[in-house]
Design an enzyme around this catalytic site. Structure first.
Site, PDB file in Angstrom:
ATOM      1  N   LYS A   8       0.799  -1.130   0.090  1.00 51.21           N
ATOM      2  CA  LYS A   8      -0.158  -0.246   0.119  1.00 51.21           C
ATOM      3  C   LYS A   8       1.041   1.034   0.117  1.00 51.21           C
ATOM      4  CE  LYS A   8       1.065   1.528   4.720  1.00 51.21           C
ATOM      5  NZ  LYS A   8       1.653   3.097   4.686  1.00 51.21           N
ATOM      6  N   ASP A 132      -2.376  -1.788  10.463  1.00 54.42           N
ATOM      7  CA  ASP A 132      -2.563  -1.631   9.027  1.00 54.42           C
ATOM      8  C   ASP A 132      -3.222  -2.904   8.512  1.00 54.42           C
ATOM      9  OD1 ASP A 132      -1.513   0.909   8.154  1.00 54.42           O
ATOM     10  OD2 ASP A 132       0.284  -0.387   8.176  1.00 54.42           O
TER      11      ASP A 132
END
Length: 282
Positions: A8, A132
């Site tokens: 990401k 996350d």
């Protein structure tokens, strides 16, 4: 069956305040990109983890072990598992490689052993292991708040000319937060404007509304980050920023020639240089 665990980037990262528990409340735009590890999870009588990168610990400290064991413990199961990680995402890079691997293992352990956890349950469990992980379970374009575990889906950001550069620097996320002087920061990203820019694919305007507050710490310690960012712009990037706590820097380019020229330049300097695009379904 092997599964892709996607990296990401943070297109915007605002730190709102420090919490009583020592963590920070964040307001971030997260986006998965097409750089990925390949994870294979199989049933086994024993527990084993292997990885193509010798620097990745393959013991109980590995996040994939923690994720697999946590699910099995909750269901009071003593099954073994065999996990293999083909590591392509650089470590300690601000790209959530470990969290993405862990999220993929949560889904795979749940599937192969038919444990029956819902996605919301996996997110809650994942949040206890890594902030996350809830986002990595979903992937795509999201507004992430709280410690990163409060997710709001926003319009898919579709972009196919992204350059990602990770210099040979390892950055400790706890160190970055410890050295963040939030009371000295007067300019914060305008997250609503960032969302609007992404919706309209107006990436050149991101320079005027986006930002990464963690960058204020990391680039002060490592000037190389600023040099990479400036060089991205000199090659024609419409927007460039550090991802997460760093040190990876990404650039959004308007055309293939500029992207390729920048790629060829950076690849000679940094082996961990990648041309990627957004991924909105993981």
């Amino acid at each position: 069956m092997p599964k892709n665990a996607y990296a990401k980037i943070n297109i915007s990262l605002d730190v709102v305040n420090k919490r009583d528990d020592g963590y920070h409340n964040l307001k971030m735009i997260m986006q998965t990109v097409s750089l990925y590890d390949i994870i294979t999870v199989e049933k086994s009588d024993n527990i084993s983890i292997t990885c193509t990168n010798p620097n990745v610990p393959c013991d109980e400290s590995n996040i994939v072990y923690k994720c697999a064991k946590k699910l099995l413990d909750i269901r009071d199961k003593s099954y073994g598992f065999k996990i293999h990680i083909e590591k392509n995402i650089p470590m300690a890079a601000g790209l959530a490689g470990g969290s993405s691997d862990g999220a993929t293992v949560l889904k795979e352990i749940n599937r192969i052993y038919d444990l029956g956890f819902t996605m919301d349950e996996l997110k809650k469990i994942g949040a206890t292991i890594g902030a996350d992980i809830p986002y990595c379970l979903e992937g795509g374009t999201y507004l992430c708040e709280g410690i990163g575990d409060i997710l709001t889906k926003i319009d898919d950001f579709k972009y196919d000319k992204i350059l990602l550069v990770k210099p040979p620097i390892d950055v400790s996320t706890p160190w970055v937060y410890k050295n963040l002087k939030l009371n000295e920061i007067t300019i914060h990203p305008d997250t609503d404007k960032v969302i609007n820019c992404l919706k309209n694919n107006n990436v050149s305007e991101l320079k005027n509304c986006s930002g990464n507050l963690l960058q204020t710490v990391t680039e002060k310690e490592y000037s190389e980050i600023s040099h990479i960012k400036d060089k991205m712009y000199s090659f024609g990037a419409s927007f460039s920023m550090m991802s997460g706590s760093g040190p990876s820097v990404f650039g959004l380019f308007d055309n293939d020639d500029e992207l390729n020229n920048a790629y060829e330049y950076f690849k000679l300097l940094y082996p961990d240089t990648f041309k990627v695009k957004t991924v909105n379904r993981v």
